[in-house]
Design a protein around this motif. Structure first.
Motif, PDB file in Angstrom:
ATOM      1  N   TYR A  63     -10.616  -8.372  11.669  1.00  0.00           N
ATOM      2  CA  TYR A  63      -9.952  -7.758  12.814  1.00  0.00           C
ATOM      3  C   TYR A  63      -8.657  -7.071  12.351  1.00  0.00           C
ATOM      4  N   GLU A  64      -7.820  -7.799  11.649  1.00  0.00           N
ATOM      5  CA  GLU A  64      -6.553  -7.247  11.161  1.00  0.00           C
ATOM      6  C   GLU A  64      -6.814  -6.290   9.997  1.00  0.00           C
ATOM      7  N   ASN A  65      -5.882  -5.404   9.749  1.00  0.00           N
ATOM      8  CA  ASN A  65      -5.931  -4.627   8.519  1.00  0.00           C
ATOM      9  C   ASN A  65      -6.089  -5.628   7.374  1.00  0.00           C
ATOM     10  N   ALA A  66      -7.138  -5.431   6.586  1.00  0.00           N
ATOM     11  CA  ALA A  66      -7.483  -6.431   5.574  1.00  0.00           C
ATOM     12  C   ALA A  66      -6.428  -6.544   4.472  1.00  0.00           C
ATOM     13  N   ALA A  67      -5.496  -5.602   4.410  1.00  0.00           N
ATOM     14  CA  ALA A  67      -4.393  -5.728   3.451  1.00  0.00           C
ATOM     15  C   ALA A  67      -3.425  -6.841   3.874  1.00  0.00           C
ATOM     16  N   ARG A  91      -8.878   2.328  15.704  1.00  0.00           N
ATOM     17  CA  ARG A  91     -10.059   2.051  14.879  1.00  0.00           C
ATOM     18  C   ARG A  91     -11.100   3.137  15.150  1.00  0.00           C
ATOM     19  N   TRP A 128     -11.898  -1.393   4.722  1.00  0.00           N
ATOM     20  CA  TRP A 128     -11.636  -1.789   6.117  1.00  0.00           C
ATOM     21  C   TRP A 128     -12.161  -0.715   7.070  1.00  0.00           C
ATOM     22  N   GLY A 161      -0.629  -0.870   7.184  1.00  0.00           N
ATOM     23  CA  GLY A 161      -0.429  -1.791   8.293  1.00  0.00           C
ATOM     24  C   GLY A 161      -1.418  -1.646   9.431  1.00  0.00           C
ATOM     25  N   ALA A 162      -1.125  -2.393  10.483  1.00  0.00           N
ATOM     26  CA  ALA A 162      -2.037  -2.482  11.629  1.00  0.00           C
ATOM     27  C   ALA A 162      -2.207  -1.136  12.324  1.00  0.00           C
ATOM     28  N   ALA A 215       0.863  -1.188   0.000  1.00  0.00           N
ATOM     29  CA  ALA A 215       0.000   0.000   0.000  1.00  0.00           C
ATOM     30  C   ALA A 215       0.897   1.235   0.000  1.00  0.00           C
ATOM     31  N   ASN A 216       0.716   2.127   0.968  1.00  0.00           N
ATOM     32  CA  ASN A 216       1.548   3.319   1.059  1.00  0.00           C
ATOM     33  C   ASN A 216       2.047   3.435   2.503  1.00  0.00           C
ATOM     34  N   PRO A 270      -8.079   6.636   6.910  1.00  0.00           N
ATOM     35  CA  PRO A 270      -7.074   7.579   6.416  1.00  0.00           C
ATOM     36  C   PRO A 270      -7.609   8.501   5.312  1.00  0.00           C
ATOM     37  N   SER A 307      -2.284   1.846  10.913  1.00  0.00           N
ATOM     38  CA  SER A 307      -2.686   2.838   9.918  1.00  0.00           C
ATOM     39  C   SER A 307      -3.209   4.132  10.547  1.00  0.00           C
ATOM     40  N   MET A 308      -4.049   3.985  11.564  1.00  0.00           N
ATOM     41  CA  MET A 308      -4.618   5.158  12.240  1.00  0.00           C
ATOM     42  C   MET A 308      -4.084   5.287  13.665  1.00  0.00           C
ATOM     43  N   ARG A 363       3.121   0.622  -3.324  1.00  0.00           N
ATOM     44  CA  ARG A 363       2.246  -0.078  -4.281  1.00  0.00           C
ATOM     45  C   ARG A 363       2.979  -1.170  -5.057  1.00  0.00           C
ATOM     46  N   GLU A 419      -4.025   7.850  -2.631  1.00  0.00           N
ATOM     47  CA  GLU A 419      -2.677   7.448  -2.230  1.00  0.00           C
ATOM     48  C   GLU A 419      -2.649   6.743  -0.877  1.00  0.00           C
ATOM     49  N   VAL A 420      -3.443   7.214   0.079  1.00  0.00           N
ATOM     50  CA  VAL A 420      -3.287   6.680   1.442  1.00  0.00           C
ATOM     51  C   VAL A 420      -4.078   5.394   1.707  1.00  0.00           C
ATOM     52  N   CYS A 421      -5.036   5.062   0.887  1.00  0.00           N
ATOM     53  CA  CYS A 421      -5.913   3.910   1.187  1.00  0.00           C
ATOM     54  C   CYS A 421      -5.122   2.594   1.261  1.00  0.00           C
ATOM     55  N   PRO A 422      -5.153   1.913   2.401  1.00  0.00           N
ATOM     56  CA  PRO A 422      -4.411   0.648   2.519  1.00  0.00           C
ATOM     57  C   PRO A 422      -4.918  -0.446   1.579  1.00  0.00           C
ATOM     58  N   LEU A 423      -6.206  -0.406   1.236  1.00  0.00           N
ATOM     59  CA  LEU A 423      -6.769  -1.437   0.360  1.00  0.00           C
ATOM     60  C   LEU A 423      -6.797  -0.998  -1.091  1.00  0.00           C
ATOM     61  N   CYS A 471     -11.188   2.138   7.816  1.00  0.00           N
ATOM     62  CA  CYS A 471     -10.087   2.512   8.709  1.00  0.00           C
ATOM     63  C   CYS A 471      -9.922   4.021   8.824  1.00  0.00           C
ATOM     64  N   ARG A 480       0.343   5.226   5.484  1.00  0.00           N
ATOM     65  CA  ARG A 480      -0.878   4.780   6.157  1.00  0.00           C
ATOM     66  C   ARG A 480      -1.083   3.274   6.082  1.00  0.00           C
TER      67      ARG A 480
END
Lengths: 580, 77
Positions: free
Chosen positions: A219-223, A327, B54, A54-55, A48-49, B58, A57-58, A162, B30-34, B56, A52
């Motif tokens: 539960y986990e970041n879906a990525a 979250r 998700w 991983g687990a 991703a980037n 961002p 992210s926020m 990416r 750019e920031v979206c993890p999915l 989340c 933001r």
């Protein structure tokens, strides 16, 4: 060129240390590697980037396992984690984390990441675990990623966003040689030659299907689809104790933490439908999850997080943390349902299964330096086998692995790999794009995960596991021969579907191998109900040998922190005794 | 095998009056993890192209004009 088109070009780069995964452990590993040898090349690759991903992210609402002088010692922590894991730990790795983590907290503090301090300016640590005191709240923890990213820019690290790594390259001499990655927006391939590689790719969080049925409501970041577990497996690395699944107590449907670690120190607790406590301790362990599961199934179920006995101001303080950090949509979720923490208890449920040593013990086997069983290959964070690691474990072990991987890279030259491996991988990756029609990746993934729920969720039944293996083989055949991807975004999803089915097969294989029950609900086998220390006081190590999935035992190294006989079962005594 | 699509409500909603993607802004994408957001060729505004969220946040937190709202996906709402 339009985004998501498939181009399929290829370029090649090389570096000293390649870090795959820019969530928590990865950025720290890359930073420490670069600082150790500033003129060396370090590449941080991220699906991703990094800003933001991983687990975290926020951000994160607290450190769950801080070993802070004055509150806890590395010996106490190592003892607690050993007991919480039914004795099956590599204590050297746990101890190394415990003695190193305080310096990492100080370093994060210097980056501007805020931890709770008391009026004297000291860290304000809280007790949540069964025995010791290790929880350090972060009411302003939403800044973690930004603070980290600033450090990465300052260190002039090479960041490739990416790019999804698909397979590791191994040399003819068995050493790691690099990795192959594909751009998720144009399907351009990147071959990265590296002297050492650190995998920091997070949990296998898209293994089970959430009860909501929404595939990304995990539960986990879906990525975090278990790509690291699959890559380590195909590179021949050993994976430890995969049968110790991750299952967590969460807000029902929302599927995020409730969160007892945040609310517990203020007086909130996990309760049954009477509003009564039924477990001694809210710290997440397999034994605690078993009592949670039992209560859910009982006449006292379901299970709730209870705050409505607390003062309104206290609840506002808890809400501030829960609705802003980690979250933050949790607040919207409660608002939609008109749930007010002041008036009613919050319904909880158990999560779908996954692999994650961050909370349980299922990870790529590593020693105390983050070294896997493949020379030059490292792992850190949720996907590495140091148990109950959480965010601080990812930072600390990422740091340790980063430094060691750079030392290793300083002493070796690039390993030679077979160029045919690259051609073969490119063909494997692009196969779903070459078909005119077939089965979309989301259906392959859904079916795999539905079968995981039907057959692999504990309690584990041998016959159901064997049926699961047959069904997985059928889905795998469909995936290999009929899966389609019409653009590069779908191609990413098709590669994730492949990681997910690999993880499902590993979960089944590892669970069948250990013919006993251990770690509470995580490995509860109905046809082997008892813990069997005589035969199974050992790690299990799963690996690919001559192309075949194989499990073997690995002895638990001698303890460096002894555990007395009357301490060994402290985590088995979770249920509150009802006095007459 | 022919394919059919199934309707779904998307959790991420963009206020087109506030979105400045046509000026070159791609922050949410750019920031979206999915990686589920894209800029529309037609409207030149950001939108949710893939229902793989998700929830989340961002995209909402980092949008410079407050144009993005993350709703809880209907299936778990």
């Amino acid at each position: 060129m339009t985004m998501d088109q498939i181009t399929g070009g290829m370029s090649e780069v090389s570096c000293d240390v390649l870090v795959i995964g820019g969530g928590t452990a990865g950025p720290m590993a890359a930073l420490k590697a670069k600082r150790k040898t500033p003129d060396a090349t370090v590449i941080l690759l991220e699906k991703a980037n990094v800003k933001r991903s991983g687990a975290i992210s926020m951000g994160m609402d607290g450190l769950n396992n801080a070993v802070i002088p004055g509150y806890a010692t590395p010996e106490q922590y190592t003892k607690e984690i050993t007991i919480a894991n039914d004795g099956i730990v590599n204590q050297k790795a746990v101890y190394k984390y415990a003695e190193s983590c305080y310096s990492i907290i100080e370093e994060l503090d210097s980056y501007g990441i805020r931890f709770l301090k008391n009026e004297n300016g000291d860290f304000d640590v809280k007790k949540v675990h069964h025995i010791g005191t290790y929880v350090l709240p972060m009411p302003n923890g939403e800044t973690v990623k930004k603070a980290l990213y600033r450090q990465l820019r300052r260190a002039r690290l090479l960041i490739s966003n990416r790019y999804m790594a698909t397979r590791l390259l191994t040399g003819k001499d068995g050493r790691i040689a690099g990795a192959i990655a594909v751009n998720t927006r144009n399907a351009e391939f990147l071959v990265i030659r590296a002297k050492s590689v650190i995998l920091c790719m997070g949990a296998a969080g898209r293994l089970g299907l959430p009860t909501s049925g929404y595939m990304y409501g995990t539960y986990e970041n879906a990525a975090n689809s278990g790509d690291g577990y699959a890559m380590a497996y195909h590179a021949g690395a050993g994976l430890a104790n995969l049968e110790s699944f991750q299952i967590n107590p969460l807000i029902k449907d929302y599927n995020g933490p409730a969160c007892a670690y945040v609310a517990g120190p203020f007086g909130a607790y996990t309760a049954n439908n009477d509003g009564a406590r039924f477990i001694e301790c809210d710290y997440w362990s397999g034994q605690m999850m078993l009592e949670f599961f039992n209560e859910l199934q009982s006449g006292k179920g379901p299970v709730f997080l209870k705050l409505n006995h607390l003062h309104s101001d206290t609840i506002s303080e808890i809400e501030h943390t829960l609705h802003n950090v980690e979250r933050p949509t949790r607040g919207n979720f409660h608002e939609n349902r008109n749930t007010d923490y002041r008036k009613e208890m919050i319904e909880m449920h158990i999560s779908e299964i996954g692999f994650c040593s961050g909370h349980s013990a299922s990870g790529v086997f590593v020693d105390e330096f983050g070294r896997t069983t493949v020379p030059g290959l490292y792992a850190a964070g949720d996907m590495a086998s140091v148990p109950h690691n959480y965010m601080l474990g990812a930072f600390t072990n990422g740091s340790i692995a980063g430094e060691d991987a750079m030392s290793y890279a300083n002493d070796v030259d690039f390993a030679d790999f077979d160029p045919a491996d690259i051609a073969a991988e490119k063909e494997r990756v692009l196969a779903p794009t070459k078909r005119e029609d077939g089965i979309p990746a989301n259906q392959i993934e859904y079916k795999t995960r539905r079968l995981v729920n039907d057959y692999l969720q504990p309690p584990k039944v041998t016959m159901k596991y064997e049926l699961a293996q047959r069904r997985f083989a059928e889905v795998r055949e469909d995936m290999e021969n009929h899966m389609i991807a019409r653009n590069s975004h779908e191609l990413m999803r098709s590669l994730e579907a492949s990681s997910i089915i690999d993880c499902a097969d590993m979960a089944a294989h590892a669970s069948l191998y250990r013919t006993e029950s251990r770690w509470g609900l995580y490995h509860l086998r109905t046809d082997y109900r008892e813990k069997n220390n005589e035969d199974w006081f050992c790690h299990t190590l799963l690996s690919k040998q001559d192309g075949v999935m194989t499990s073997e035992t690995r002895p638990v190294d001698d303890y460096i922190v002894p555990i007395a006989d009357d301490e060994k079962d402290l985590y088995d005594k979770q249920r509150i005794k009802i006095s007459a | 095998m022919p394919l059919a699509s199934q309707e779904t409500t998307v959790p991420v909603v963009v206020d087109e009056a506030k979105c400045i993607a046509e000026k070159g802004c791609t922050v949410c994408v750019e920031v979206c993890p999915l990686d589920v957001l894209r800029i529309s060729d037609m409207s030149k505004k950001a939108y949710m192209a893939y229902d793989e969220c998700w929830y989340c946040m961002p995209c909402e937190a980092d949008c410079p004009t407050g144009a993005v709202t993350v709703n809880i996906p209907y299936l778990l709402k």
